[in-house]
Design a protein around this motif. Structure first.
Motif, PDB file in Angstrom:
ATOM      1  N   TRP A   1       0.831  -1.207   0.000  1.00 43.02           N
ATOM      2  CA  TRP A   1       0.000   0.000   0.000  1.00 43.02           C
ATOM      3  C   TRP A   1       0.864   1.256   0.000  1.00 43.02           C
ATOM      4  CZ3 TRP A   1      -4.510  -0.658  -1.707  1.00 43.02           C
ATOM      5  CH2 TRP A   1      -5.281  -1.765  -1.387  1.00 43.02           C
ATOM      6  N   ASN A   2       1.989   1.220   0.700  1.00 34.70           N
ATOM      7  CA  ASN A   2       2.894   2.378   0.696  1.00 34.70           C
ATOM      8  C   ASN A   2       3.444   2.618  -0.702  1.00 34.70           C
ATOM      9  OD1 ASN A   2       2.480   2.764   3.423  1.00 34.70           O
ATOM     10  ND2 ASN A   2       4.342   1.659   4.057  1.00 34.70           N
ATOM     11  N   THR A   3       3.727   1.536  -1.416  1.00 32.61           N
ATOM     12  CA  THR A   3       4.226   1.681  -2.789  1.00 32.61           C
ATOM     13  C   THR A   3       3.177   2.329  -3.688  1.00 32.61           C
ATOM     14  OG1 THR A   3       5.626  -0.276  -2.504  1.00 32.61           O
ATOM     15  CG2 THR A   3       5.162   0.431  -4.766  1.00 32.61           C
ATOM     16  N   LEU A   4       1.939   1.874  -3.573  1.00 29.09           N
ATOM     17  CA  LEU A   4       0.864   2.473  -4.379  1.00 29.09           C
ATOM     18  C   LEU A   4       0.663   3.943  -4.026  1.00 29.09           C
ATOM     19  CD1 LEU A   4      -1.842  -0.368  -4.379  1.00 29.09           C
ATOM     20  CD2 LEU A   4      -0.201   0.210  -6.175  1.00 29.09           C
ATOM     21  N   ALA A   5       0.768   4.251  -2.721  1.00 27.52           N
ATOM     22  CA  ALA A   5       0.599   5.639  -2.310  1.00 27.52           C
ATOM     23  C   ALA A   5       1.716   6.510  -2.867  1.00 27.52           C
ATOM     24  CB  ALA A   5       0.546   5.726  -0.785  1.00 27.52           C
ATOM     25  N   ALA A   6       2.930   5.991  -2.853  1.00 29.07           N
ATOM     26  CA  ALA A   6       4.048   6.762  -3.402  1.00 29.07           C
ATOM     27  C   ALA A   6       3.893   6.959  -4.899  1.00 29.07           C
ATOM     28  CB  ALA A   6       5.370   6.052  -3.079  1.00 29.07           C
ATOM     29  N   GLN A   7       3.443   5.929  -5.598  1.00 30.39           N
ATOM     30  CA  GLN A   7       3.220   6.068  -7.044  1.00 30.39           C
ATOM     31  C   GLN A   7       2.136   7.109  -7.335  1.00 30.39           C
ATOM     32  OE1 GLN A   7       2.269   2.122  -8.300  1.00 30.39           O
ATOM     33  NE2 GLN A   7       4.398   1.492  -8.537  1.00 30.39           N
ATOM     34  N   SER A   8       1.087   7.146  -6.507  1.00 22.69           N
ATOM     35  CA  SER A   8       0.010   8.117  -6.711  1.00 22.69           C
ATOM     36  C   SER A   8       0.521   9.532  -6.526  1.00 22.69           C
ATOM     37  CB  SER A   8      -1.137   7.829  -5.735  1.00 22.69           C
ATOM     38  OG  SER A   8      -2.159   8.784  -5.874  1.00 22.69           O
ATOM     39  N   VAL A   9       1.397   9.750  -5.517  1.00 20.80           N
ATOM     40  CA  VAL A   9       1.955  11.081  -5.285  1.00 20.80           C
ATOM     41  C   VAL A   9       2.837  11.504  -6.441  1.00 20.80           C
ATOM     42  CG1 VAL A   9       3.470  12.437  -3.800  1.00 20.80           C
ATOM     43  CG2 VAL A   9       1.788  10.887  -2.784  1.00 20.80           C
ATOM     44  N   MET A  10       3.658  10.586  -6.936  1.00 20.53           N
ATOM     45  CA  MET A  10       4.545  10.930  -8.043  1.00 20.53           C
ATOM     46  C   MET A  10       3.756  11.233  -9.307  1.00 20.53           C
ATOM     47  SD  MET A  10       7.680   8.236  -7.529  1.00 20.53           S
ATOM     48  CE  MET A  10       8.552   8.930  -8.938  1.00 20.53           C
ATOM     49  N   GLU A  11       2.680  10.499  -9.525  1.00 19.50           N
ATOM     50  CA  GLU A  11       1.864  10.762 -10.706  1.00 19.50           C
ATOM     51  C   GLU A  11       1.186  12.129 -10.622  1.00 19.50           C
ATOM     52  OE1 GLU A  11      -1.481   8.476 -13.411  1.00 19.50           O
ATOM     53  OE2 GLU A  11      -1.415   8.106 -11.266  1.00 19.50           O
ATOM     54  N   SER A  12       0.773  12.493  -9.416  1.00 16.69           N
ATOM     55  CA  SER A  12       0.134  13.781  -9.259  1.00 16.69           C
ATOM     56  C   SER A  12       1.121  14.917  -9.464  1.00 16.69           C
ATOM     57  CB  SER A  12      -0.492  13.882  -7.856  1.00 16.69           C
ATOM     58  OG  SER A  12      -1.485  12.879  -7.690  1.00 16.69           O
ATOM     59  N   ASN A  13       2.348  14.726  -9.036  1.00 19.87           N
ATOM     60  CA  ASN A  13       3.335  15.801  -9.127  1.00 19.87           C
ATOM     61  C   ASN A  13       4.008  15.880 -10.488  1.00 19.87           C
ATOM     62  OD1 ASN A  13       2.831  16.538  -6.508  1.00 19.87           O
ATOM     63  ND2 ASN A  13       4.452  15.281  -5.647  1.00 19.87           N
TER      64      ASN A  13
END
Length: 496
Positions: free
Chosen positions: A280-292
């Motif tokens: 879940w932490n990996t998915l959350a990090a990917q979501s943040v990077m995609e947003s930025n």
């Protein structure tokens, strides 16, 4: 004697057999059990039912809908606002200063606003009343007599809806000549907090406002009130709200990314909590990077897909549902929703014309009776008397523009002029016809009664002959008629 007894016994036996037979129910209906079509089959249409809900009696639901739903507010207010938008024209021979006094009385008592409120709550709850307030009339259980109304005594209307402490009593009006024939004779006004009776009001002091008319038995069930407008459009309203909510929910799913991950079932089903937390932490990090940055990093061999929704066809669906709501409310889409649907569902001038014709009919059938009931009271309060020629007219809802008025004026004026020039009418009648067009066209209002009186019996051909200096004279050979002399001519003149 035996024959009479036999016939009597036969009739008695026949009558007994008729009473002993079981009643036979007959029905005219279509049914095809093999195709599951028609009455009594396992058809989805046959499962349709229309239970008696009587939603008008649900005060909490009606109030909640009115306070929370803007469409309900528009449905309740649009038609009354249009009915009252153009006020009545008072037709009477009183002086202009008296008409000004009547206008001041209407403003002081806020009669237009009170009538609007009565229509609002009558349409929302199915019933409301406006109690006529007269200064010095303390016993409101007595019939309202016009002889007891003094100048300056009319105080306006007190509006109460059917749930605000006004209750019809059981005694009904039995006089067929009374406008309220068949309706309650008295209304009890109670204090909602204490339940004590404030006043017992005679029906002659009450203006009734109801929603939609009901059959007699349902009217009795509703305590002689009508049906709420909300009850008739509730089903269409729920469909519209659900469709609008579903369309709004689809916007959150208009652009969806999904990732293919090897062994996801085992990861979510059998892996320990620490491994799942890292996932879940990996998915959350990917979501943040995609947003930025608009990018996403994944393991080699994984795949990311994108699904977009185009909303094709949804506007047509929403427009059709919207038009169903407008049809149930008997109001055009342009008036109810403030816009016109696009494409083939668009509404134009024809819809507004039909709507304004409907409003004109409501003003005649509903508003006229209310105004004519209040007008004598207002006249006595403002003027101290009731003019014999007092009457009212309602101006049409839809008025033509300047171009249309010019065309109407030209056509109707030419028609009157043609009739006059062909000696079908005299000058007085022609001027009367032209003056009658003043309300519609704004012209010819300056034609005086003296001019009309002077034109009686004067036709167009006579006026033209008066303008011809040689009128009445004829010459030999011009018309084929004999020349008329003075009688002194020589009878032999011209011979030879």
């Amino acid at each position: 004697m035996s024959k009479k007894r036999t016939s009597r016994q036969t009739r008695a036996a026949t009558k007994q057999n008729m009473h002993s037979r079981a009643p036979v129910m007959t029905m005219d209906a279509f049914s095809n059990p093999a195709a599951r079509i028609g009455f009594g089959t396992l058809d989805l249409l046959q499962a349709t039912e229309y239970p008696m809900t009587r939603m008008t009696q649900n005060y909490q639901l009606l109030t909640s809908l009115y306070r929370e739903n803007w469409i309900i507010q528009n449905i309740i207010s649009t038609i009354p606002n249009d009915m009252m938008r153009k006020w009545y024209d008072l037709r009477t021979s009183v002086a202009p200063e008296y008409l000004k006094q009547m206008t001041q009385l209407e403003r002081r008592t806020q009669i237009r606003k009170k009538l609007l409120l009565g229509m609002y709550w009558g349409r929302l709850y199915g019933g409301a009343v406006g109690v006529i307030l007269i200064k010095g009339h303390n016993d409101m259980s007595q019939p309202l007599s016009l002889d007891t109304i003094m100048p300056g005594s009319f105080l306006g209307l007190h509006i109460l809806d059917r749930w605000n402490g006004v209750y019809p009593e059981g005694e009904l009006v039995t006089d067929p000549e009374d406008p309220d024939f068949g309706l309650p004779m008295f209304y009890t006004v109670r204090n909602d907090e204490t339940g004590t009776m404030v006043a017992r009001v005679h029906h002659g002091r009450v203006i009734r406002f109801i929603g939609r008319e009901l059959p007699w038995m349902e009217q009795v069930t509703e305590q002689y009130w009508g049906e709420s407008e909300v009850e008739a459009i509730y089903e269409e309203l729920t469909r519209r709200d659900n469709v609008a909510g579903d369309i709004a929910a689809l916007t959150f799913r208009a652009n969806i990314n999904y990732q293919e991950t090897d062994g996801l079932d085992q990861l979510l089903g059998s892996a320990n909590a620490e491994i799942q937390r890292r996932f879940w932490n990996t998915l959350a990090a990917q979501s943040v990077m995609e947003s930025n940055f608009g990018t996403r990093m994944i393991n080699k061999g994984d795949a990311i897909h994108n699904t977009q929704y185009t909303f094709t066809g949804l506007p047509d669906v929403y427009d059709r549902v919207m038009m169903d709501v407008a049809g149930a409310a008997r109001t055009p889409v342009t008036k109810l929703f403030g816009r016109s649907p696009a494409g083939m569902n668009s509404t134009g001038e024809s819809d507004l014309k039909n709507y304004y014709d409907y409003i004109d009919g409501l003003r005649e059938t509903e508003l006229r009776g209310i105004i004519e009931r209040l007008l004598p009271i207002m006249a006595l309060s403002a003027w101290g008397r009731i003019p014999d020629d007092m009457d009212i007219d309602f101006p049409p809802m839809q008025t033509p523009d300047a171009k249309d008025v010019a065309e109407i004026t030209e056509r109707k004026s030419n028609a009157v002029l043609a009739a006059y020039q062909n000696d079908l009418i005299d000058a007085a009648t022609a001027m009367q016809e032209l003056k009658s067009l003043s309300d519609e066209t704004g012209l010819y209002s300056k034609i005086t009664d003296e001019a009309i009186e002077a034109g009686k019996g004067k036709f167009y051909s006579e006026s033209r002959s008066m303008q011809d200096p040689m009128a009445g004279f004829s010459f030999p050979g011009s018309t084929g008629e004999a020349d008329v002399g003075d009688g002194n001519e020589d009878p032999a003149a011209g011979e030879g």
